[in-house]
Scaffold this active site. Structure first.
Site, PDB file in Angstrom:
ATOM      1  N   GLY A  61     -11.067 -11.485 -37.474  1.00  0.00           N
ATOM      2  CA  GLY A  61     -10.767 -12.825 -37.993  1.00  0.00           C
ATOM      3  C   GLY A  61     -11.624 -13.898 -37.324  1.00  0.00           C
ATOM      4  N   ALA A 115      -3.077 -12.457 -38.562  1.00  0.00           N
ATOM      5  CA  ALA A 115      -2.030 -12.996 -39.441  1.00  0.00           C
ATOM      6  C   ALA A 115      -2.358 -12.680 -40.886  1.00  0.00           C
ATOM      7  CB  ALA A 115      -1.921 -14.516 -39.277  1.00  0.00           C
ATOM      8  N   THR A 119      -3.218 -14.344 -43.920  1.00  0.00           N
ATOM      9  CA  THR A 119      -3.717 -15.694 -44.183  1.00  0.00           C
ATOM     10  C   THR A 119      -4.009 -15.938 -45.676  1.00  0.00           C
ATOM     11  OG1 THR A 119      -5.950 -14.957 -43.609  1.00  0.00           O
ATOM     12  CG2 THR A 119      -4.690 -16.060 -41.881  1.00  0.00           C
ATOM     13  N   TYR A 143       3.755 -18.566 -47.620  1.00  0.00           N
ATOM     14  CA  TYR A 143       2.956 -18.432 -46.387  1.00  0.00           C
ATOM     15  C   TYR A 143       3.568 -19.293 -45.276  1.00  0.00           C
ATOM     16  CZ  TYR A 143      -0.950 -19.409 -43.154  1.00  0.00           C
ATOM     17  OH  TYR A 143      -1.730 -19.589 -42.040  1.00  0.00           O
TER      18      TYR A 143
HETATM   19  P1  NDP Z   1      -8.570 -14.740 -40.659  1.00  0.00           P
HETATM   20  O1  NDP Z   1      -8.056 -14.704 -42.049  1.00  0.00           O
HETATM   21  O2  NDP Z   1     -10.016 -15.059 -40.420  1.00  0.00           O
HETATM   22  O3  NDP Z   1      -8.262 -13.368 -39.933  1.00  0.00           O
HETATM   23  C1  NDP Z   1      -6.998 -12.785 -39.987  1.00  0.00           C
HETATM   24  C2  NDP Z   1      -7.010 -11.624 -39.051  1.00  0.00           C
HETATM   25  O4  NDP Z   1      -5.730 -11.000 -39.124  1.00  0.00           O
HETATM   26  C3  NDP Z   1      -8.034 -10.547 -39.416  1.00  0.00           C
HETATM   27  O5  NDP Z   1      -8.585 -10.031 -38.229  1.00  0.00           O
HETATM   28  C4  NDP Z   1      -7.194  -9.508 -40.137  1.00  0.00           C
HETATM   29  O6  NDP Z   1      -7.689  -8.202 -40.051  1.00  0.00           O
HETATM   30  C5  NDP Z   1      -5.912  -9.612 -39.340  1.00  0.00           C
HETATM   31  N1  NDP Z   1      -4.800  -9.038 -40.057  1.00  0.00           N
HETATM   32  C6  NDP Z   1      -4.281  -9.411 -41.252  1.00  0.00           C
HETATM   33  N2  NDP Z   1      -3.265  -8.605 -41.594  1.00  0.00           N
HETATM   34  C7  NDP Z   1      -3.153  -7.691 -40.599  1.00  0.00           C
HETATM   35  C8  NDP Z   1      -2.298  -6.573 -40.369  1.00  0.00           C
HETATM   36  N3  NDP Z   1      -1.331  -6.231 -41.240  1.00  0.00           N
HETATM   37  N4  NDP Z   1      -2.461  -5.848 -39.244  1.00  0.00           N
HETATM   38  C9  NDP Z   1      -3.427  -6.182 -38.359  1.00  0.00           C
HETATM   39  N5  NDP Z   1      -4.276  -7.210 -38.512  1.00  0.00           N
HETATM   40  C10 NDP Z   1      -4.134  -7.962 -39.619  1.00  0.00           C
HETATM   41  O7  NDP Z   1      -7.636 -15.744 -39.844  1.00  0.00           O
HETATM   42  P2  NDP Z   1      -8.021 -16.980 -38.922  1.00  0.00           P
HETATM   43  O8  NDP Z   1      -8.789 -16.511 -37.742  1.00  0.00           O
HETATM   44  O9  NDP Z   1      -8.579 -18.055 -39.787  1.00  0.00           O
HETATM   45  O10 NDP Z   1      -6.555 -17.450 -38.491  1.00  0.00           O
HETATM   46  C11 NDP Z   1      -6.080 -17.306 -37.176  1.00  0.00           C
HETATM   47  C12 NDP Z   1      -4.703 -17.915 -37.111  1.00  0.00           C
HETATM   48  O11 NDP Z   1      -4.753 -19.292 -37.509  1.00  0.00           O
HETATM   49  C13 NDP Z   1      -3.641 -17.278 -37.985  1.00  0.00           C
HETATM   50  O12 NDP Z   1      -2.439 -17.238 -37.291  1.00  0.00           O
HETATM   51  C14 NDP Z   1      -3.504 -18.240 -39.161  1.00  0.00           C
HETATM   52  O13 NDP Z   1      -2.217 -18.166 -39.748  1.00  0.00           O
HETATM   53  C15 NDP Z   1      -3.748 -19.562 -38.464  1.00  0.00           C
HETATM   54  N6  NDP Z   1      -4.230 -20.611 -39.346  1.00  0.00           N
HETATM   55  C16 NDP Z   1      -5.360 -20.406 -40.100  1.00  0.00           C
HETATM   56  C17 NDP Z   1      -5.826 -21.394 -40.939  1.00  0.00           C
HETATM   57  C18 NDP Z   1      -7.071 -21.203 -41.756  1.00  0.00           C
HETATM   58  O14 NDP Z   1      -7.522 -22.186 -42.385  1.00  0.00           O
HETATM   59  N7  NDP Z   1      -7.686 -20.022 -41.773  1.00  0.00           N
HETATM   60  C19 NDP Z   1      -5.129 -22.705 -41.016  1.00  0.00           C
HETATM   61  C20 NDP Z   1      -3.974 -22.826 -40.157  1.00  0.00           C
HETATM   62  C21 NDP Z   1      -3.561 -21.793 -39.354  1.00  0.00           C
HETATM   63  P3  NDP Z   1      -8.523  -7.497 -41.266  1.00  0.00           P
HETATM   64  O15 NDP Z   1      -9.917  -8.046 -41.153  1.00  0.00           O
HETATM   65  O16 NDP Z   1      -8.402  -6.060 -40.978  1.00  0.00           O
HETATM   66  O17 NDP Z   1      -7.841  -7.934 -42.546  1.00  0.00           O
END
Ligand code: NDP
Length: 292
Positions: free
Chosen positions: A9, A64, A66, A129
């Site tokens: 992520g 998460a 997302t 969400y």
């Molecule tokens: P990303 O969407 O870039 O990455 C999400 C990460 O979570 C990926 O590494 C993904 O892995 C992993 N993931 C999802 N589902 C699972 C699962 N079931 N088991 C294990 N891993 C999983 O997220 P961000 O870095 O952008 O977000 C980081 C945090 O910030 C999160 O808590 C999000 O809710 C919060 N946030 C994000 C915003 C945004 O604009 N993006 C806005 C506000 C808050 P894989 O690659 O394998 O899917």
């Protein structure tokens, strides 16, 4: 060693830049990253076991569900990942007596009014969400251990799918893009979130009384349309931005109109609200490097 849930992520990748796993074979790693293959957040108990087995000095949850619109149709699964798994992680951390840093979102708020949200303001999520992330916050607090819940918004980086990369793609081929002007918030560089998570994890180990809920969003607050204008200005793209209301850009999930968040409590950790315009310049430089 800090244990991080998430590897691919936006925030997890920036954490890996700041706290490398191991620089050499003899090196003691600063952090260990668990990808989906090693810890699936769909299995909350497996996440707790991973923590109890690794015995880290702190845990950061950067993983998460997302997919905001998809959560509307798959709320039960999103709630396991964003609600149950963080709760199980927080209970495992409490059992070990180590800090747990968990990332949450502006989407826990209703988006009413124009006042910046305070960390203690009542939540009122508009969609699945936001409800799933709120469930995570509540489970983390209920675990009773040392923790920080860090709410952020509008995350961008050189990796993954985000608004900056979408605008750069459109801006390269179109003369005009239509962008929503009635949602206001703080675009946040993933690098600043990663840095804050590490600072918080380290500080909480020494000062557990800092436990609580915090806001970190880039300043100044801006509309998506004005964010797009600054992206095109910094990237030197001649694309024009046409302001449109959210009603002209329907999405499956409703988004909050007011995502302004008061960041002032960050000062308890010696942190300031980051300026997203500087973060944007760094991300554009990262993208340039990647393309070379
Ligand atoms: P990303 O969407 O870039 O990455 C999400 C990460 O979570 C990926 O590494 C993904 O892995 C992993 N993931 C999802 N589902 C699972 C699962 N079931 N088991 C294990 N891993 C999983 O997220 P961000 O870095 O952008 O977000 C980081 C945090 O910030 C999160 O808590 C999000 O809710 C919060 N946030 C994000 C915003 C945004 O604009 N993006 C806005 C506000 C808050 P894989 O690659 O394998 O899917």
């Amino acid at each position: 060693m800090i244990l991080v849930f998430g590897r691919t992520g936006q925030v997890a990748r920036e954490l890996a830049r700041l706290a490398p796993e191991a620089r050499s074979a003899e090196d003691v790693p600063e952090a260990r990253f668990l990808g989906r293959d090693e810890a699936d957040l769909g299995d909350a108990q497996a996440c707790a076991r991973a923590i109890l087995e690794a015995k880290p000095s702190a845990v950061i949850n950067a993983a998460a569900w997302t997919a905001v619109d998809r959560a509307e149709d798959e709320e039960a699964q999103a709630t396991v990942v964003n609600g149950e798994a963080p709760g199980a992680m927080a209970r495992a951390c409490a059992e070990l007596g180590i800090p747990f840093v968990h990332i949450s979102t502006d989407y826990v708020f209703s988006g009413e009014g124009t006042r910046p949200w305070q960390p203690e303001d009542p939540a009122g999520p508009l969609g699945a969400y936001g409800r799933s992330k709120l469930a995570g916050e509540e489970a983390v607090r209920a675990a009773g251990g040392t923790h920080a819940i860090l709410r952020t918004s509008w995350v961008f980086s050189a990796h993954g799918a985000n608004f900056v990369k979408t605008m750069l793609r459109h801006g390269a081929t179109r003369e005009t893009v239509s962008v929503v002007m009635d949602q206001i918030g703080g675009p946040t560089p993933a690098a600043d979130i990663a840095s804050a998570c590490l600072t918080m994890a380290r500080a909480l180990a020494a000062r557990p009384e800092l436990s609580g809920t915090y806001h970190l969003s880039g300043g100044p607050d801006v509309s998506w349309a004005d964010f797009a204008r600054e992206i095109f200005r910094q990237a030197d793209l001649p694309c024009r931005v046409q302001d449109i209301p959210s009603s002209d850009y329907p999405t499956r999930a409703h988004r909050p109109a007011n995502s302004r968040m008061d960041n002032s409590a960050l000062s308890r950790f010696g942190l300031d609200r980051p300026d997203w315009r500087q973060g944007l310049a760094r991300v554009l430089a990262d993208l340039q490097e990647i393309s070379e």
